[in-house]
Design an enzyme around this catalytic site. Sequence first.
Site, PDB file in Angstrom:
ATOM      1  N   ASP A 115      -1.807 -12.575  -8.313  1.00 43.45           N
ATOM      2  CA  ASP A 115      -1.142 -11.304  -8.590  1.00 43.45           C
ATOM      3  C   ASP A 115      -1.978 -10.584  -9.652  1.00 43.45           C
ATOM      4  O   ASP A 115      -1.855 -10.852 -10.834  1.00 43.45           O
ATOM      5  CB  ASP A 115       0.273 -11.602  -9.097  1.00 43.45           C
ATOM      6  CG  ASP A 115       1.031 -10.350  -9.492  1.00 43.45           C
ATOM      7  OD1 ASP A 115       0.439  -9.249  -9.458  1.00 43.45           O
ATOM      8  OD2 ASP A 115       2.224 -10.482  -9.832  1.00 43.45           O
ATOM      9  N   ASP A 128      12.962  -1.565  -3.335  1.00 44.20           N
ATOM     10  CA  ASP A 128      12.250  -2.540  -4.162  1.00 44.20           C
ATOM     11  C   ASP A 128      13.262  -3.367  -4.988  1.00 44.20           C
ATOM     12  O   ASP A 128      14.481  -3.246  -4.803  1.00 44.20           O
ATOM     13  CB  ASP A 128      11.240  -1.791  -5.043  1.00 44.20           C
ATOM     14  CG  ASP A 128      10.018  -2.630  -5.396  1.00 44.20           C
ATOM     15  OD1 ASP A 128      10.180  -3.840  -5.589  1.00 44.20           O
ATOM     16  OD2 ASP A 128       8.914  -2.070  -5.494  1.00 44.20           O
ATOM     17  N   ASP A 188       7.388 -10.138  -1.338  1.00 50.52           N
ATOM     18  CA  ASP A 188       6.383  -9.776  -2.336  1.00 50.52           C
ATOM     19  C   ASP A 188       6.225 -10.959  -3.299  1.00 50.52           C
ATOM     20  O   ASP A 188       6.997 -11.919  -3.237  1.00 50.52           O
ATOM     21  CB  ASP A 188       6.877  -8.523  -3.085  1.00 50.52           C
ATOM     22  CG  ASP A 188       5.787  -7.858  -3.909  1.00 50.52           C
ATOM     23  OD1 ASP A 188       4.646  -8.344  -3.915  1.00 50.52           O
ATOM     24  OD2 ASP A 188       6.100  -6.829  -4.554  1.00 50.52           O
ATOM     25  N   ARG A 221       2.706  -9.666   0.712  1.00 50.72           N
ATOM     26  CA  ARG A 221       1.522  -9.351  -0.094  1.00 50.72           C
ATOM     27  C   ARG A 221       0.503 -10.488  -0.016  1.00 50.72           C
ATOM     28  O   ARG A 221      -0.682 -10.270   0.090  1.00 50.72           O
ATOM     29  CB  ARG A 221       1.902  -9.087  -1.552  1.00 50.72           C
ATOM     30  CG  ARG A 221       0.732  -8.515  -2.337  1.00 50.72           C
ATOM     31  CD  ARG A 221       1.153  -8.030  -3.704  1.00 50.72           C
ATOM     32  NE  ARG A 221       1.552  -9.127  -4.553  1.00 50.72           N
ATOM     33  CZ  ARG A 221       2.013  -8.966  -5.805  1.00 50.72           C
ATOM     34  NH1 ARG A 221       2.136  -7.759  -6.321  1.00 50.72           N
ATOM     35  NH2 ARG A 221       2.368 -10.001  -6.515  1.00 50.72           N
ATOM     36  N   ASP A 234      -1.293  -3.821  -5.233  1.00 49.74           N
ATOM     37  CA  ASP A 234      -1.000  -2.766  -6.208  1.00 49.74           C
ATOM     38  C   ASP A 234      -2.250  -1.977  -6.573  1.00 49.74           C
ATOM     39  O   ASP A 234      -2.871  -2.191  -7.607  1.00 49.74           O
ATOM     40  CB  ASP A 234      -0.369  -3.411  -7.453  1.00 49.74           C
ATOM     41  CG  ASP A 234       0.915  -4.144  -7.087  1.00 49.74           C
ATOM     42  OD1 ASP A 234       1.449  -3.863  -5.994  1.00 49.74           O
ATOM     43  OD2 ASP A 234       1.368  -4.979  -7.870  1.00 49.74           O
ATOM     44  N   HIS A 243       3.959   4.430  -1.316  1.00 45.49           N
ATOM     45  CA  HIS A 243       4.663   3.606  -2.315  1.00 45.49           C
ATOM     46  C   HIS A 243       4.242   4.102  -3.694  1.00 45.49           C
ATOM     47  O   HIS A 243       3.181   4.708  -3.848  1.00 45.49           O
ATOM     48  CB  HIS A 243       4.283   2.137  -2.112  1.00 45.49           C
ATOM     49  CG  HIS A 243       5.062   1.176  -2.972  1.00 45.49           C
ATOM     50  ND1 HIS A 243       6.351   1.427  -3.408  1.00 45.49           N
ATOM     51  CD2 HIS A 243       4.733  -0.042  -3.466  1.00 45.49           C
ATOM     52  CE1 HIS A 243       6.760   0.392  -4.139  1.00 45.49           C
ATOM     53  NE2 HIS A 243       5.802  -0.504  -4.194  1.00 45.49           N
TER      54      HIS A 243
END
Lengths: 976, 507
Positions: free
Chosen positions: A311, A458, A571, A631, A647, A705
Site C-alpha cells: 500500500d 467508500d 481494497d 487493488r 492511489d 474517484h
Amino acid sequence: MRLNRNCLFFILSFCYVKGVDKGNFKSCEQSSFCKRHRATRETPSAYIADLKSLSLHKERAFIDVINVEANIPLTLEIIALHNYAFRIKIQEKNGLRKRYQVENALVREPETAPIILLEKKDDHIVLGLDAVNRMVIQGNPFRLDLFNKDGHVITMNGRGMFKFEHYRTRKTLLGKAISKVAEVVGSSGSLTHRLASWIGNLLSSPEEIPMEHNPETDSQIEPLDAEEVQQTSEEPPAEVPVNNDAEETEPGMWEEDYKSHHDSKPYGPSSFGVDLSFPGSNHVYGIPEHADSLALRDTLNGDPYRLYNLDVFEYELWSPMALYGAIPFVMAKGKEGAVGVYWQNAAETWVDVRDVPGGGVVSSLMKLVSGGASEPGPHKEVHFISESGLMDVFFLLGPGPKDVLQQYTGLTGVTPLPQMFAIAYHQCRWNYNDQEDVQFVHENFDKEDMPLDVIWLDIEHTDNKKYFTWDPIKFSDSLGMMKNLSDKGRKLVTIVDPHIKRDSNYFIHKDCEANGFYIKDTNGKDFEGWCWPGSSSYPDFFNPAVREYWKEQYAFDKYHGTTKDVYIWNDMNEPSVFNGPEVTMHKDKLHHGGWEHRDVHNIYGMLVVDSTFQGLMARGENKLRPFILSRSFFAGSQRYGAIWTGDNGAEWGHLQVSIPMVLSLSIAGMAFTGGDVGGFFKNPETDLLIRWYQAGAYQPFFRAHAHEQTRRREPYLYDETTKDIIRQAIRQRYALLPYWYTLFYENEKTGIPPMRPLWLEYPKDSDTFALDDVYLLGDSLLVRPVTESKATSVKVYFPSDESAMTIWYDVETYETFTGRGYKSIEVDMYKIPVFQRGGSIIPKKLRPRRSSVLMQHDPYTLVVALDEEGKASGTLYIDDGESFDYREGKYVYGHLDYQRGKLSFRFLDAGRYSDASWVERIIVAGLRLKPHKIFAQIQGTKDHVELDFKYEAKMHILTIRKPKLPMNYEWHLQFY
Amino acid sequence: MYGIDGVDLGIDGIVMFCATLYDPSHDFTCLDGSEKIPFSYINDDYCDCKDGSDEPGTSACPNGMFFCRNIGYRSHYIPSSRVNDGICDCCDGSDEWATGTNCTNNCYELGASAREEAKEKHDIQQRGYQLKLQYSEQGKQSRKEKQEKFEILQRERSEIEAVKLEREALKEAAEIPEKEALEKHRAMEEEIRSQRQASEKQKRDEEALAAFEQLDSNQDGVLTSDEIMAKPIFDQNGDGLVSEEEAKFFLSGQTEMTREEFLNTGFVLMKPYLTHEEEVASPPPSSTVTPPAEGGELPEIPEGETDEEEEDFDHGEADHDDRTEDSEVLPVEETLPYDPETQKIVDEAKAARDAYNEADRRLREIERDLKNIEDSMKNDYGPEEEFSPLHGHCFEFTDREYTYKFCPFDYASQRPKHGGSETRLGQWGHWAGPENNKYSIMMLEKGVQCWNGPQRSCKVHFTCGVDNVIMSASEPNRCEYEMNFVTPTACAPPTGSPDDLLAHDEL
C-alpha cells in the site's frame, strides 16, 4: 491507501509527505536475500546437472542438480505442457522443510503433453515437445536453453546467476553472533569473513558465547552440532559441506530488521534466483505492477523491479518500486515472435533487467546442438530473485505474442465477460456522505444528461469501518436508496476490506475470533494490526473455512440492506497494515498450514477477491455475473474481475503513466483495468480532468474517484463547455459499448485483452516495440489520448501491416491516414485522437441513455471502414448483458464482412439469442463509387428490400438509412 | 414496432403550436434548414435532421427533445434519450409508447398536489412578502436613524474636539508648577534618605568591628581559620566540629581575612551565625531599598453607555499613558507628606488632567460610534433595506454532530454538539448570487484555516419563507460550508394566482 484525518498516529509520518517516502519501503540493499543474489558472481555457475541421473517419464523428467560448493542435491523436474510450454520445478532433493507451492493461481492443473527425448549426450540432453519446440539441458555448468520455430529463444542460467539457498539448520549460535556482528558492522563480504574468523579464533566453544535470548528463535533453533544435523535431516548430504560456515555468516539470513520491525526468520534463508536471457529479444514486458514504461528498462544502475504487494502512499512515477499487485510474468519480444516466462512464486520477488550487448553470453555449445543458435546479438536478460517457496517456472514458447498470451491465460485463466454496466461509467468518491448525497449525485447526472451506471461508496458508508454494515444514520434506508438507483438501471458498489475491526460487538470479529480465523502472530495469538478501524485483525484466507465464511457473508440475508444491484470493492488487500513493516504484514506471521506470511504474501489479496467472487455467485444462485474491484492482485486475479492502478494523483504524469500501466497489466492477463479518472490525490485542473475523462473513456475500467480532502469534481459541477466536453467523452464510451463488450467476450474466449500494445497486432513492426502512449482497442481502433497540458497537436504513430498500406480513419471526420509512421494530429479540447482501421467493422449504439441497461434494445450503427482492397470485417457479440445464460448458448456472436459490394452478417457459432435490437444505420467509409441500389435480404425471407442511402462523394462515405436488420437473424446487403 | 407513422393522434412529441410546422402534405425541412426530407421520415425512428427536428417523438436523435403533454399537470420537454428507454418520465406515460412499459397516467394526481403545493407556496410567498415589506420599512427607518445619529455625533465630535484642545492647554499649564514643586519635594526626600543611610552604615560598621574584635582571638587584626575553627557557632553541618572547609567557606575560600575584608564580605557571611549565638539586640537594618510599589490605582473612568462589541476595545493601554507621576516613589513608610503649598499645586494639576482625559475619552467614544454607524451604513442591506433587520440576530441549526450558527452581516460558526470550541466558518463578505438574483446567496469568508487546507468559508442560500430559519447546513467540499436559510427577505412579490405560479415554474 486513503488518507484519513483520524489516522494520525501511525501514518502521520507518511501522511503528509509530498510524494512517496522511499524511506518507508525497502531497497534491494535493505532486503538481504536480494542483496545476496545480486552479488552472485557470474560464470561459471556453482551448479551442475547430473545428466546421468535423468529419470524420464511419459510427461516429465527428473534430473539432479548439485551445488558443487555446498554439495546440496536439488531436483529439477521438467514437465511438458500442452500448447508449447515447459514447466520446471526446482527444490531440495531432501529438504528440511517443504517449500510453498503456489496454489490458486492456476485455473486448473495444466494439461501435460508427452515429452520426447530428442538427444542424450554426455554434456547435454535435449527434451522436446516436438522436434522444434525443445529444451536443452546442459550438465556442467548447469543451464537450460529453449528453442521454438524461431530458434534459440530462452536461456536459463547462461550467466551463472543461479543460486538456491537450501533450508538448513542453524548449526551454531556462533553463526548467529557473527551475523549479528556483520549486520552491525554492515560490512562488505571480505570484512565479514575476517571478522568471522577473528571471532571464531577468539572463542573456543560456541556455547560459551553470551547470547541475548530471542524467545521466538530460540525455541526453534537449538544449538546443534554437525552430527545432530545429519541425524535430523531425513537423508543427509554425503559430506558435510565445507563452505557452509562462510555462507552462514551472510547478514540477514537468520533474522532481519527493517526500521523498527524485526523479522525473526526461524527457518533461515530459503531464497533462490536465476538469470533468464532472451536471445533475439530486445524488449521485455510484464511483471506488473509498476508505475513505469511498458517496455522494461535496464536496472543495472538502480534497484531491480520489485514484486511485493504494498500500500504505497502517493507512489512515484517511472520507478521500479513495488505497488499493490504482482504478476511474475514476462514476455520477451523478438524481431517477429515472442516468448514468455511465468515465474510462479508468491514471495517477495525482485527482477533485474539487463540489456546484454551482443556476443559471448551463449556458449559455443549451442552450435553443437542440433538446430542450435548462432551467437546472439544484443538482447534482454532478466534475473528473478524470490525469497522463499518452490522454484516453479513456466516457459511459454509462443511463437507469437498472442500465442504467449493464450498460453499464459490458458494457465492462469481469463477475465470472464463482465456485465455491461461494469464496462460503463463509474462514479466514485471517498465518500458520498449519505443516501441523500447518492441521490443528489445521480439526479445531477440525469439533469445534465450524462450517462452513469454505477455509484460507489467508500469506507465511510459503514458503521465505524465495520464492513458488511451500514452507518445507521447516514444510510438508514439503503434499500430505498437502492430502489432509486435500480429504477434507472444503475448499480451500487460498496467497499469491503479484509481488515476486521477488533470490536467485541462486531459479529464478523466475534466469529473470526471464536473460530481462529485470523492470521496468527509468531506466538500463536491472533495478529493485531492497525488499519482504518483502528485495532484490526486479518482473516486468513488460506484457510478454506475462512473462504467459505467470507463467501457466506454476502448472502442477502447476512449483508443486510443489499440487493442484486450491489457489487463489491475489495481494497487494502495487500494487506495494508498501517503499523506493519512497509505498511503490510510481518513476514513471520503465520497462516493456515503453518506457512509463513513470507511464503504467501503476494497471493493474499487474490484470495480475498476469490472468496468475494464465490460469495457474489452464491448470493444470486449463480445467475448474475459478479463484479468486484480489487487493488491487490496476483497471477490469476483476472478471473475475478477488475483492478485499478491504486492511489494515483491529479497530475499530468499520472495520467500519462496510466496508459503503460494498463497495457502492462493487459499483457499480463489482467484485461479489466484502469486508473482513477481525475487522479485520487489532489485537485485536478479542469483541463487535466477533461483529458483524463477522454483517456479513461478508452480504457477498460472507467471510474472517476477522488480523495476525501479534495474538492468535489463530479462532471456536472463544471462550466457549460467543460460539462459538454466531458459529456461527449462519456457518451463516446457508451456509443462503443457494443464493441467493448464484444472485445471482452473475445477476451474470455482467447485471453487476448481489449487494450493492446501496437506490437500485439503488428509484431513485426519494431518501431512499435517501445510505444506506450498509443495503443489499440481490439484490432480495429487506434487510440492516442491527449495526455499533455495545453497540447494543440499530438504525434500519433500509425502502424501498418507489411504492405505499409493500412488506412486509418479518424472516427469523427473520416479523414484518412495511410501508411506507417508518425503524423501530427491537431487537437482542441474536444478532440480524442481515435482512428478506425481500414478493413474493420465496428458496432456502435449512438443513442445516449442514462445508463447502459437502458440501451439494451437500442439499435446499432455499423461503421464499415474499407481497406485498400475495399474489404472490411468485424465481429459483434450480443447477450442479455448480465447473466450467465450466455454460457448456455443464449447469445449471438456474429461475423460482419464486406467485400465486393456485399455486406453480410453470419453467426460464428451455435449461440442464439432473441434480441430486439436491430441495425438503424450503416456507414461505409472509403467506398470509391456510389452504388445505384442497395438491397437487403434477411435469412429466412425471400424479400429483397431496397434501402435508402446517402453518398458523400467528396469523403467517399455511404450512409445506409434504416436498413432495419434484426440482429437475431443472419442477413446480407447487396450493393448494385 | 418502431416508428409511429399513421398514428391518428398526429405528431407525437411536439408542442401543439409547433404542429403547424409539420405539414403532411409537404416535404419537411429540418427546422435548422439543413435538410429537406419526405414527410414520411418524420418520427420514423431514424435521425435525419442534425437538429433532431424530424424525430420529436422518438429517441433517434441524440439532441432531440420530446414534449410531454401531461394533461392535468405541467407540460414539459424531456431529452429524446428518455423516450422508449423503459422508464416512465412523462406523467402521462407518453414517452414509453413503444416499450410496453406499464406507465400509469398520474398527471391529475400530480397536478392536484402540485396545485396544492403551488398554493401553499403562493401563500407563503404572499405572507413572506408582507413581512419583507415590514422589514424594508424597518430597514429604511433604521438607516434614517443611523444617518441622524451620525450627523448628531459628527456635531458632537467637533464640539468635543474644541473642548479637548482647550483642556489640554489648561492641563499643560497646570503641570509646569506641579513639576517644579515635585522636584523640590523629591530633593528634600532624597536628602533625608541619604542622611538615614549614612547613619545606618555607621551603625553596621560598628557592629562588624565589634564582631571582628571578638572573633580575632589573638587580636592581630587578621582573622585566621584557626580562629574560626575555634568557634563552634560556625559548625554548619552540625557534626560538632568546625572543619577547615567550613572555616574556608567563611573566609571566602582563603585561610585568613583582614579586618577590611571582614567588613566588606566576611561579616555578611558570618553574621547569621553570630546573631545566632549572641542574640544581637538590634534588628538588622534593611540595607536595600524596597522597590516602589507599581502603579497604584488606575484613574477611575466613569463607565458611560458602552456599545456592543465591547470586547474589541482595550481601554487599558490608553489609560496607562495617563499616569504622569514619576515612578520613583519612596516606600510608603518613608513618603514625605507634601507641604500644603505643594499639595495645592498637585491637586490643581490633577484636576486639569482629569478634565482633559474626560474630554479625550469622550471624543474617542464618539469616533467609535461614528465608525460603527458608518460601517453599518456601508453594508448592502438590499435595494429596499429589507435585510437590515436581520443584522444583529443569529440563527442556529443543529444536526447530528454540530450546531451551526449564522449571524447575517456578521459571521457563521460551527460547534460540536457534544462539547468543544466554536469554529468560525467565515465572516460577512458579500452577496454572491447570480447576476439576476444577487441577494440569493450570502458569502461568509475568511474563516478559520483548515488543518492542512484552505480557510473555511460558508455560502448561505436565501429562499422565501415566513420565518427566519436555517433549514440545513453541510460541508459539500472540504472546508466549504453551505446553509439553506429560509427568510421573508427572499420572498419576491407574488404575481397573480397560484396557477400562474404553477405554469411559470417549470416552463
